[in-house]
Design a protein around this motif. Structure first.
Motif, PDB file in Angstrom:
ATOM      1  N   ASP A  72       0.862  -1.267   0.126  1.00 32.62           N
ATOM      2  CA  ASP A  72       0.030  -0.145  -0.203  1.00 32.62           C
ATOM      3  C   ASP A  72       1.169   1.183   0.029  1.00 32.62           C
ATOM      4  OD1 ASP A  72      -1.604   2.276   0.572  1.00 32.62           O
ATOM      5  OD2 ASP A  72      -2.597   1.209   1.989  1.00 32.62           O
ATOM      6  N   PRO A  73       1.056   1.887  -1.119  1.00 33.31           N
ATOM      7  CA  PRO A  73       2.109   3.059  -1.273  1.00 33.31           C
ATOM      8  C   PRO A  73       1.869   4.284  -0.105  1.00 33.31           C
ATOM      9  CG  PRO A  73       1.358   2.270  -3.449  1.00 33.31           C
ATOM     10  CD  PRO A  73       0.693   1.712  -2.560  1.00 33.31           C
ATOM     11  N   ALA A  74       0.291   4.719  -0.012  1.00 25.76           N
ATOM     12  CA  ALA A  74       0.083   5.534   0.882  1.00 25.76           C
ATOM     13  C   ALA A  74       0.373   5.253   2.211  1.00 25.76           C
ATOM     14  CB  ALA A  74      -1.387   5.799   0.648  1.00 25.76           C
ATOM     15  N   ALA A 111       7.875   3.052  -3.918  1.00 28.04           N
ATOM     16  CA  ALA A 111       7.137   4.356  -4.566  1.00 28.04           C
ATOM     17  C   ALA A 111       7.927   5.319  -5.158  1.00 28.04           C
ATOM     18  CB  ALA A 111       6.265   4.895  -3.507  1.00 28.04           C
ATOM     19  N   ASN A 142      10.354   7.214  -4.382  1.00 29.36           N
ATOM     20  CA  ASN A 142      10.735   8.674  -3.752  1.00 29.36           C
ATOM     21  C   ASN A 142      12.222   8.744  -3.379  1.00 29.36           C
ATOM     22  OD1 ASN A 142       9.743   6.600  -1.742  1.00 29.36           O
ATOM     23  ND2 ASN A 142      10.081   7.947  -0.295  1.00 29.36           N
ATOM     24  N   GLU A 158       1.462  -2.104  -7.519  1.00 28.73           N
ATOM     25  CA  GLU A 158       0.853  -0.749  -6.569  1.00 28.73           C
ATOM     26  C   GLU A 158       2.063   0.196  -6.475  1.00 28.73           C
ATOM     27  OE1 GLU A 158      -1.554  -4.506  -5.760  1.00 28.73           O
ATOM     28  OE2 GLU A 158       0.644  -4.037  -5.569  1.00 28.73           O
ATOM     29  N   MET A 159       3.112  -0.354  -6.219  1.00 32.63           N
ATOM     30  CA  MET A 159       4.264   0.533  -5.875  1.00 32.63           C
ATOM     31  C   MET A 159       4.854   1.185  -7.201  1.00 32.63           C
ATOM     32  SD  MET A 159       5.281   0.929  -2.808  1.00 32.63           S
ATOM     33  CE  MET A 159       5.562   0.448  -1.210  1.00 32.63           C
ATOM     34  N   LYS A 188       2.341   4.163  -8.321  1.00 34.95           N
ATOM     35  CA  LYS A 188       2.626   5.253  -7.684  1.00 34.95           C
ATOM     36  C   LYS A 188       4.223   5.933  -8.169  1.00 34.95           C
ATOM     37  CE  LYS A 188       2.142   8.180  -4.295  1.00 34.95           C
ATOM     38  NZ  LYS A 188       1.130   9.313  -4.340  1.00 34.95           N
ATOM     39  N   ASP A 205       4.377   9.767  -9.978  1.00 31.12           N
ATOM     40  CA  ASP A 205       5.035  10.888  -9.132  1.00 31.12           C
ATOM     41  C   ASP A 205       6.388  11.406  -9.802  1.00 31.12           C
ATOM     42  OD1 ASP A 205       2.732  10.749  -7.797  1.00 31.12           O
ATOM     43  OD2 ASP A 205       3.573  10.033  -5.924  1.00 31.12           O
TER      44      ASP A 205
END
Length: 267
Positions: free
Chosen positions: A9-11, A48, A50, A72-73, A76, A80
């Motif tokens: 779950d990236p969030a 993700a 970042n 999922e990752m 994201k 982004d």
């Protein structure tokens, strides 16, 4: 259900991005300048994206590819951060091999998910250009209450049938001196160390919130088809964590040991 195939779950993972990024930035300070023109960089287990983006800050001309096996990752990361010389691709770190010389192969908090990951080191070192660098950090906190309590609960009579073999154990990573020995034997000059961070977490049940993004993912995945059971496990685990990590007047201290290695291949 395998511990190597959690749903991400990236969030949730990014809720503690500031604390999680710190070890990666500390790792980067020990990576030497890269000789390639432009450098070629692979980030194994980019999540993700970042921290992968930080590589383009350090080496603006580099071609950087982040690899991950979580759709999922990757979604994201692409949404982004992808663009210019930064891209993301699907790959399984357990089988990934360089498709040509790289100046830097780096991995942030991923190899603990790869059983026997030291057996992959030879292929990765051989995939470096002469003088290239392999660098990684992994959590070294598998004997911390956050992991011990999770394993004890999963092994209890109520859960052991459903969760047998799901969680990693305290042999998921090696000590710094063992990584140093493995990498030195592969012809590298090695810098290996460990650091314990004391994260000050805010909010209600912040340690639970942290592990929901990482270490608890295999349990949440294994129980995903039974929300009642999933919530029951989380409730029991939350109670144990509240005792192990009591809040202080300014937040909840959360000690977190990490292991680092930077290996430079002989020129």
């Amino acid at each position: 259900m395998s511990a190597a195939t959690p749903l991400w779950d990236p969030a949730q993972y990014l809720r503690h991005a500031g604390h999680r990024t710190r070890p990666f930035t500390d790792l980067l300070t020990r990576v030497p300048q890269l000789a390639g023109d432009p450098p070629r960089i692979a980030d194994l287990g980019c999540g993700a994206g970042n921290v992968t983006a930080l590589l383009t800050d350090r080496w603006p001309t580099a071609h950087v590819t982040g690899y991950d096996n979580s759709p999922e990752m990757l979604g994201k990361a692409r949404a982004d951060h992808e663009g210019g010389r930064l891209r993301f691709a699907h790959a399984d770190v357990r089988t990934w091999a360089p498709d040509g010389p790289h100046d830097l192969i780096i991995s942030n908090a991923t190899l603990q998910w790869v059983p026997g990951h030291v057996e992959r080191f030879r292929d990765w070192i051989e995939g470096l250009a002469p003088g290239g660098t392999f660098a990684f950090q992994v959590p070294g906190n598998f004997d911390a209450p956050s992991h011990v309590l999770m394993r004890e609960l999963a092994a209890s009579p109520r859960w052991r049938t459903r969760l047998a073999g799901v969680l990693r154990h305290d042999d998921a990573v090696l000590r710094p001196e063992a990584y140093l020995e493995h990498l030195t034997a592969l012809g590298c000059a090695v810098d290996a160390w460990e650091t314990t961070y004391i994260h000050l977490l805010e909010g209600e049940d912040p340690v639970l919130d942290w592990v929901k993004g990482t270490g608890l993912r295999p349990v949440l995945t294994a129980l995903a088809d039974d929300p009642e059971a999933r919530d029951a496990f989380v409730t029991e685990y939350r109670t144990a964590l509240r005792t192990a990590y009591p809040p202080g007047p300014h937040g909840t201290p959360f000690p977190f040991r990490r292991v680092f290695a930077v290996a430079v291949r002989e020129a």
